[in-house]
Design an enzyme around this catalytic site. Structure first.
Site, PDB file in Angstrom:
ATOM      1  N   ASP A 102     -25.305 -92.954 -15.998  1.00  0.00           N
ATOM      2  CA  ASP A 102     -24.444 -92.209 -15.082  1.00  0.00           C
ATOM      3  C   ASP A 102     -24.715 -92.634 -13.643  1.00  0.00           C
ATOM      4  OD1 ASP A 102     -23.505 -90.794 -17.258  1.00  0.00           O
ATOM      5  OD2 ASP A 102     -24.956 -89.167 -16.992  1.00  0.00           O
TER       6      ASP A 102
HETATM    7  N1  URA Z   1     -27.796 -89.580 -20.847  1.00  0.00           N
HETATM    8  C1  URA Z   1     -27.159 -89.039 -19.785  1.00  0.00           C
HETATM    9  O1  URA Z   1     -26.819 -87.872 -19.788  1.00  0.00           O
HETATM   10  N2  URA Z   1     -26.921 -89.824 -18.730  1.00  0.00           N
HETATM   11  C2  URA Z   1     -27.308 -91.109 -18.647  1.00  0.00           C
HETATM   12  O2  URA Z   1     -27.081 -91.765 -17.646  1.00  0.00           O
HETATM   13  C3  URA Z   1     -27.980 -91.652 -19.753  1.00  0.00           C
HETATM   14  C4  URA Z   1     -28.206 -90.874 -20.840  1.00  0.00           C
END
Ligand code: URA
Length: 235
Positions: A102
């Protein structure tokens, strides 16, 4: 491989730009060549452009410590991408990020142009474990360990594969843990933490299979994988 393709694969030049300079003549094994479709032996031919020999590397592997506010894509109209953080000389290999983090997640991002390895690392069928360091608001409890191991059910009723939670610190207000998962569903860790009644405030990926984030890399920095790291990933 065609000469124009070889030049665009080993320099920052586009195929069209490569064709242009080929028209002026390129020294290949000390012979002047002017045809873009001249067939190159990538390993043995000595191709000289602007006085430098071009070396062809089929696959490259880069680890980056991804900072927040950068997205894991090759290009984006609005946000900076992990590929934008690469120096121009490293962009010539046309790497892409393996899996997604993310925008607000930090940590290990692997960039490569090796599609086969990328598939192997992100396919849920291959069971490659990813380790995340996570801080949450709320309390992580002993009873959560079993729930995560059994496969948590997250919001829309999806049952996650068995995962592993390691609680490092815990209080009613804030908890810290490592979580090991083998899938990569959208917002997976955040949704798993929500299912446990907590909210992620900080998330960082620490490893993908055998590949561990190099602790000396500051946020936004990257380096090429060592031969040993590449070998271990391919096992
Ligand atoms: N899980 C998440 O919620 N976000 C990420 O970036 C990676 C794994």
């Amino acid at each position: 491989m065609r000469l124009d393709k070889f030049i665009s694969a080993t320099t920052t030049l586009s195929r069209a730009e490569a064709k242009k300079i080929i028209k002026k003549g390129i020294l290949i094994n000390n012979i002047l060549v002017k045809s873009p479709d001249y067939k190159i032996d990538e390993i043995n031919d000595q191709v000289i452009v602007n006085g430098n020999r071009l070396f062809y590397q089929k696959y490259v592997y880069i680890m980056m410590n991804k900072p927040q506010n950068v997205i894991s894509a090759t290009e984006d109209a609005i946000d900076k991408t992990v590929v934008d953080l690469l120096e121009e000389k490293d962009r010539i290999y046309k790497v892409f990020p393996v899996g997604r983090l993310d925008k607000d997640t930090e940590g290990l991002m692997l960039l490569t142009n090796d599609g086969e390895l990328a598939h192997k690392l992100i396919s849920p069928k291959k069971d490659v474990e990813k380790k995340y360091y996570v801080e949450v608001s709320g309390e992580l409890k002993e009873e959560h360990l079993e729930l995560v191991k059994d496969g948590l059910v997250i919001d829309e009723g999806y049952k996650c594969k068995s995962a592993r939670l390691e609680i490092l610190e815990s209080s009613k207000v804030k908890s810290i843990a490592n979580i090991y998962i083998t899938e990569g569903k959208f917002h997976q860790v955040k949704r798993m933490m929500k299912a446990l009644g907590t909210t992620v405030t900080y998330l960082k990926r620490l490893s993908i299979g055998t590949l561990e984030l190099d602790k000396t890399l500051k946020l936004g920095e990257y380096r090429y994988l060592t031969d040993k790291e590449i070998k271990n990933l391919n096992k």
